[in-house]
Design a protein around this motif. Structure first.
Motif, PDB file in Angstrom:
ATOM      1  N   PRO A 169       0.812  -1.234   0.000  1.00 38.53           N
ATOM      2  CA  PRO A 169       0.000   0.000   0.000  1.00 38.53           C
ATOM      3  C   PRO A 169       0.839   1.276   0.000  1.00 38.53           C
ATOM      4  N   LEU A 170       2.005   1.223   0.666  1.00 44.43           N
ATOM      5  CA  LEU A 170       2.862   2.420   0.686  1.00 44.43           C
ATOM      6  C   LEU A 170       3.272   2.800  -0.742  1.00 44.43           C
ATOM      7  N   MET A 171       3.659   1.783  -1.522  1.00 40.53           N
ATOM      8  CA  MET A 171       4.110   2.057  -2.896  1.00 40.53           C
ATOM      9  C   MET A 171       2.942   2.573  -3.748  1.00 40.53           C
ATOM     10  N   ILE A 172       1.776   1.963  -3.581  1.00 38.43           N
ATOM     11  CA  ILE A 172       0.607   2.406  -4.372  1.00 38.43           C
ATOM     12  C   ILE A 172       0.322   3.883  -4.078  1.00 38.43           C
ATOM     13  N   VAL A 225      12.965   1.886  -1.620  1.00 35.83           N
ATOM     14  CA  VAL A 225      13.267   0.450  -1.642  1.00 35.83           C
ATOM     15  C   VAL A 225      14.497   0.226  -0.764  1.00 35.83           C
ATOM     16  N   TYR A 226      14.343  -0.620   0.255  1.00 33.49           N
ATOM     17  CA  TYR A 226      15.438  -0.831   1.208  1.00 33.49           C
ATOM     18  C   TYR A 226      16.571  -1.641   0.576  1.00 33.49           C
ATOM     19  N   GLY A 227      17.806  -1.206   0.854  1.00 33.08           N
ATOM     20  CA  GLY A 227      18.992  -1.967   0.415  1.00 33.08           C
ATOM     21  C   GLY A 227      19.017  -2.112  -1.099  1.00 33.08           C
ATOM     22  N   ARG A 286      15.444 -13.716   2.764  1.00 34.22           N
ATOM     23  CA  ARG A 286      14.420 -14.447   1.990  1.00 34.22           C
ATOM     24  C   ARG A 286      13.503 -15.235   2.921  1.00 34.22           C
ATOM     25  N   TYR A 287      12.202 -15.148   2.644  1.00 33.35           N
ATOM     26  CA  TYR A 287      11.219 -16.025   3.289  1.00 33.35           C
ATOM     27  C   TYR A 287      10.563 -16.858   2.193  1.00 33.35           C
ATOM     28  N   ALA A 288      10.412 -18.150   2.444  1.00 31.02           N
ATOM     29  CA  ALA A 288       9.692 -18.999   1.487  1.00 31.02           C
ATOM     30  C   ALA A 288       9.059 -20.147   2.266  1.00 31.02           C
ATOM     31  N   ASP A 343       7.297 -14.264   0.152  1.00 34.08           N
ATOM     32  CA  ASP A 343       6.263 -15.122  -0.439  1.00 34.08           C
ATOM     33  C   ASP A 343       4.952 -14.377  -0.198  1.00 34.08           C
ATOM     34  N   TRP A 344       4.277 -13.944  -1.268  1.00 34.42           N
ATOM     35  CA  TRP A 344       3.124 -13.041  -1.125  1.00 34.42           C
ATOM     36  C   TRP A 344       1.812 -13.792  -1.251  1.00 34.42           C
ATOM     37  N   LEU A 345       0.981 -13.681  -0.234  1.00 31.55           N
ATOM     38  CA  LEU A 345      -0.317 -14.378  -0.212  1.00 31.55           C
ATOM     39  C   LEU A 345      -1.459 -13.361  -0.155  1.00 31.55           C
TER      40      LEU A 345
HETATM   41  P1  TYD Z   1       6.848  -5.114   5.007  1.00 29.42           P
HETATM   42  O1  TYD Z   1       5.623  -4.823   4.203  1.00 29.42           O
HETATM   43  O2  TYD Z   1       7.226  -4.162   6.097  1.00 29.42           O
HETATM   44  O3  TYD Z   1       6.721  -6.611   5.537  1.00 29.42           O
HETATM   45  P2  TYD Z   1       7.800  -7.554   6.315  1.00 29.42           P
HETATM   46  O4  TYD Z   1       8.921  -6.736   6.792  1.00 29.42           O
HETATM   47  O5  TYD Z   1       6.974  -8.090   7.421  1.00 29.42           O
HETATM   48  O6  TYD Z   1       8.218  -8.606   5.322  1.00 29.42           O
HETATM   49  O7  TYD Z   1       8.076  -5.200   4.028  1.00 29.42           O
HETATM   50  C1  TYD Z   1       8.113  -6.155   2.968  1.00 29.42           C
HETATM   51  C2  TYD Z   1       9.480  -6.063   2.327  1.00 29.42           C
HETATM   52  O8  TYD Z   1       9.604  -4.769   1.708  1.00 29.42           O
HETATM   53  C3  TYD Z   1      10.619  -6.141   3.324  1.00 29.42           C
HETATM   54  O9  TYD Z   1      11.699  -6.857   2.716  1.00 29.42           O
HETATM   55  C4  TYD Z   1      11.032  -4.702   3.550  1.00 29.42           C
HETATM   56  C5  TYD Z   1      10.718  -4.051   2.223  1.00 29.42           C
HETATM   57  N1  TYD Z   1      10.329  -2.608   2.285  1.00 29.42           N
HETATM   58  C6  TYD Z   1      10.979  -1.678   1.475  1.00 29.42           C
HETATM   59  O10 TYD Z   1      11.890  -2.011   0.692  1.00 29.42           O
HETATM   60  N2  TYD Z   1      10.573  -0.374   1.546  1.00 29.42           N
HETATM   61  C7  TYD Z   1       9.590   0.055   2.385  1.00 29.42           C
HETATM   62  O11 TYD Z   1       9.293   1.279   2.435  1.00 29.42           O
HETATM   63  C8  TYD Z   1       8.919  -0.921   3.197  1.00 29.42           C
HETATM   64  C9  TYD Z   1       7.829  -0.523   4.134  1.00 29.42           C
HETATM   65  C10 TYD Z   1       9.325  -2.250   3.103  1.00 29.42           C
END
Ligand code: TYD
Ligand code: NAD
Length: 357
Positions: A204-207, A218-220, A300-302, A227-229
């Motif tokens: 939802p944040l991206m949308i 995008v982190y890192g 990674r989660y799977a 794994d998206w459900l």
């Molecule tokens: P999130 O939706 O916080 O779920 P979780 O940490 O429980 O898996 O994040 C999903 C993935 O997206 C996670 O690898 C962290 C990444 N992420 C970003 O890259 N940017 C963001 O702004 C957020 C909120 C998450």
């Protein structure tokens, strides 16, 4: 179909809301008492559009799971067949900035709820059909490398205060089954997406950031895999567990749809560009910004969901890309909901979390 009265905790949050709505539609004989503290993540507006409920199949109670007196009162007033325990502090990033609330709700809260459930179960002469269903996460298993899957036998190895407190709550639930015989089941599910998800989680944040032409953080390196459900598939699985699950068992729930975060963001950009009729030169991908990584970020989660498939006949019914498109459409059509749930506290959080990235 048998009648059931459920105590649902955290039923005004993301998965809880979808579960309550799903059960009210799919199980006309079931009644729900929804106990929720209405933190930043819980919202009663999620039920505003429901038709009037003359049979009172959805009773909302505002309160915390740590409140033993309130729990006692509810167990006295109602005759619950099951407790469906969603209530939690659930956001990894928030757990890094402020872990205490996670210990309070996820560990102490689950303990109090277990105590109240156990006392009531004993008072009622230990009915066999009672079920304490604890909704947990695959994050308790820690991080996988490029290969392998989490099974129900995977060792616990949590990385964040969120997953550590969820792991603690899982251990308590398992101990109440083994020590006291409380009929309890644990489900460990992968990342959910769908309507009513609080707009600080990835999808939802991206949308919403695309809608507002804001950066997409995008982190890192963005190559973290989840794994998206689709949340409705999760809710369907939980109903099956309530109806057919075996006390003392754990079921892993996941879709097998493994994607890197950057792939998810690209898909969202494509879906939104088409809907917002953006020309190529204005593609939403230009908003992507790689920002500093989350500390302790699991790579990674799977999920290996073969047990719940084999034993309860559950599998995801929704195609991932179709469900993602439906989710995008839901947010586009519910911008008033977004406005209502984004409180001042939410804005403050965004500033703190992304301010120094
Ligand atoms: P999130 O939706 O916080 O779920 P979780 O940490 O429980 O898996 O994040 C999903 C993935 O997206 C996670 O690898 C962290 C990444 N992420 C970003 O890259 N940017 C963001 O702004 C957020 C909120 C998450
Ligand atoms: P959420 O944060 O959207 O909702 C949590 C709900 O619990 C909110 O309504 C909040 O008000 C309520 N709550 C918080 N503290 C409370 C307390 N002390 N007493 C009563 N209510 C309280 O979370 P969610 O994403 O809907 O997750 C629900 C459950 O599912 C959590 O236990 C989470 O660990 C688990 N889970 C979530 C995911 C996911 O991808 N979202 C995946 C696997 C498991």
């Amino acid at each position: 179909m048998s009648t059931k009265i459920l105590l649902v905790t955290g039923g005004a949050g993301f998965i809880g809301t979808n579960f309550v709505r799903h059960v009210l539609t799919e199980r006309p004989n079931w009644r729900i008492v929804n106990l929720d503290a209405l933190t930043y993540a819980g919202n009663l507006v999620n039920f505003q559009d429901l038709a009037p409920d003359p049979a009172a199949r959805h009773r909302f109670v505002h309160g915390a799971i740590q409140d033993s007196a309130l729990l006692e009162q509810l167990f006295t007033e109602e005759s619950f067949d099951a407790v469906v325990h969603f209530a939690a502090e659930s956001h990894v990033d928030r757990s890094i900035l402020g872990p205490e609330a996670f210990v309070e709700t996820n560990v102490v809260g689950t303990f109090r709820l277990l105590e109240a459930s156990l006392n009531n179960w004993k008072r009622k002469d230990k009915p066999e059909h009672f079920c304490f269903l604890h909704i947990s996460t695959d994050e308790v298993y820690g991080s996988l490398g490029a290969e392998g899957y989490f099974t129900e036998e995977s060792p616990y190895d949590p990385s964040s205060p969120y997953s550590a407190t969820k792991a603690g709550s899982d251990h308590l639930v398992r101990a109440y089954f083994r020590t006291f015989g409380l009929p309890a089941i644990i489900t460990n599910c992968s990342n959910n997406f769908g309507p009513y998800q609080f707009p600080e989680k990835l999808i939802p944040l991206m949308i919403l950031n695309v809608m507002e032409d804001k950066p997409l953080p995008v982190y890192g390196d963005g190559k973290y895999v989840r794994d998206w459900l689709y949340v409705i598939d999760h809710c369907d699985g939980l109903v099956r567990v309530l109806e057919q699950g075996k006390p003392g068992e754990t079921y892993n729930v996941g879709s097998g749809e493994e994607l890197q975060n950057i792939e998810v963001v690209h898909l969202l950009c494509n879906l939104l560009d088409a809907r917002l009729q953006k020309p190529k030169s204005k593609s939403s991908r230009r908003l992507i910004q790689f920002v500093s990584d989350r500390p302790g970020h699991d790579r990674r989660y799977a999920i290996d969901a073969s047990k719940i498939k084999r034993e309860l006949g559950w599998g995801p019914a929704h195609d991932f890309e179709e469900a993602l498109a439906a989710t995008v459409d839901w947010y586009l059509h519910n911008l008033d909901w977004v406005e209502l749930v984004r409180s001042g506290e939410y804005r403050k959080w965004i500033e703190i979390n992304y301010g120094d990235r």
